[in-house]
Scaffold this motif. Sequence first.
Motif, short mmCIF file in Angstrom:
data_model
loop_
_atom_site.label_atom_id
_atom_site.label_comp_id
_atom_site.label_asym_id
_atom_site.label_seq_id
_atom_site.Cartn_x
_atom_site.Cartn_y
_atom_site.Cartn_z
N GLY A 8 0.77 -1.22 0.00
CA GLY A 8 0.00 0.00 0.00
C GLY A 8 0.81 1.28 0.00
O GLY A 8 0.24 2.37 -0.09
N GLY A 9 2.11 1.16 0.10
CA GLY A 9 2.95 2.35 0.06
C GLY A 9 3.01 2.93 -1.34
O GLY A 9 2.57 2.33 -2.32
N ARG A 19 -3.50 3.86 2.61
CA ARG A 19 -3.78 2.80 3.56
C ARG A 19 -2.76 1.68 3.37
O ARG A 19 -2.68 1.08 2.30
CB ARG A 19 -5.19 2.23 3.41
CG ARG A 19 -5.54 1.27 4.56
CD ARG A 19 -6.92 0.68 4.46
NE ARG A 19 -7.01 -0.38 3.47
CZ ARG A 19 -7.94 -1.32 3.46
NH1 ARG A 19 -8.89 -1.33 4.41
NH2 ARG A 19 -7.95 -2.24 2.51
N LEU A 20 -2.00 1.42 4.41
CA LEU A 20 -1.04 0.33 4.39
C LEU A 20 -1.69 -0.94 4.93
O LEU A 20 -2.50 -0.88 5.84
CB LEU A 20 0.18 0.67 5.24
CG LEU A 20 0.92 1.97 4.91
CD1 LEU A 20 2.16 2.09 5.80
CD2 LEU A 20 1.29 2.04 3.44
N PHE A 68 -3.54 9.31 11.73
CA PHE A 68 -3.39 7.90 11.40
C PHE A 68 -4.32 7.06 12.26
O PHE A 68 -4.59 7.39 13.42
CB PHE A 68 -1.96 7.42 11.64
CG PHE A 68 -0.92 7.98 10.70
CD1 PHE A 68 -1.20 9.02 9.83
CD2 PHE A 68 0.35 7.45 10.70
CE1 PHE A 68 -0.24 9.52 8.98
CE2 PHE A 68 1.33 7.94 9.85
CZ PHE A 68 1.04 8.97 8.99
N THR A 69 -4.78 5.95 11.71
CA THR A 69 -5.60 5.00 12.45
C THR A 69 -5.08 3.59 12.21
O THR A 69 -4.99 3.15 11.06
CB THR A 69 -7.07 5.08 12.03
OG1 THR A 69 -7.56 6.41 12.23
CG2 THR A 69 -7.91 4.11 12.86
N MET A 83 -3.62 6.31 6.79
CA MET A 83 -2.84 7.52 6.95
C MET A 83 -3.53 8.64 6.18
O MET A 83 -3.63 8.58 4.95
CB MET A 83 -1.41 7.33 6.45
CG MET A 83 -0.69 6.16 7.11
SD MET A 83 1.06 6.06 6.63
CE MET A 83 0.88 5.72 4.88
N ASN A 84 -3.99 9.64 6.90
CA ASN A 84 -4.65 10.79 6.31
C ASN A 84 -3.84 12.05 6.57
O ASN A 84 -2.98 12.08 7.45
CB ASN A 84 -6.06 10.96 6.89
CG ASN A 84 -6.96 9.79 6.61
OD1 ASN A 84 -6.88 9.15 5.56
ND2 ASN A 84 -7.86 9.49 7.54
#
Length: 119
Positions: A8-9, A19-20, A68-69, A83-84
């Motif tokens: 996802g990187g 999103r990873l 981040f969540t 990651m937002n």
Amino acid sequence: QVQLVESGGGLVQPGGSLRLSCAASGFPFSNYRMSWYRQAPGKERELVAAITNTGGVTNYAASVKGRFTISRDNAKNTGYLQMNSLKPEDTAVYYCNAVNMVLRTREYWGRGTQVTVSS
């Protein structure tokens, strides 16, 4: 056969999102605490976020809190890092880590995925 494989990187502009994913195999992922670390060039590896084996408790580095969540889906043996509002300083190789909740010396690392935040 134990594996943690990040995906996802990529390259994203400041303010964007990624999103990873961390796909686990070869071990009972649901018995492991899962964390995301990152390492930027010339800097030490740092903890970004962590989540307990059942997902009940999470913690974040101050630099990413609110942006981040971390989450996990044990049925899929997969962890995630949403990651937002990405910033250039988020640029790093992101690594997935899993530590057994009981036997804490039982630890696995992924190979990492590159995240680059640049305009």
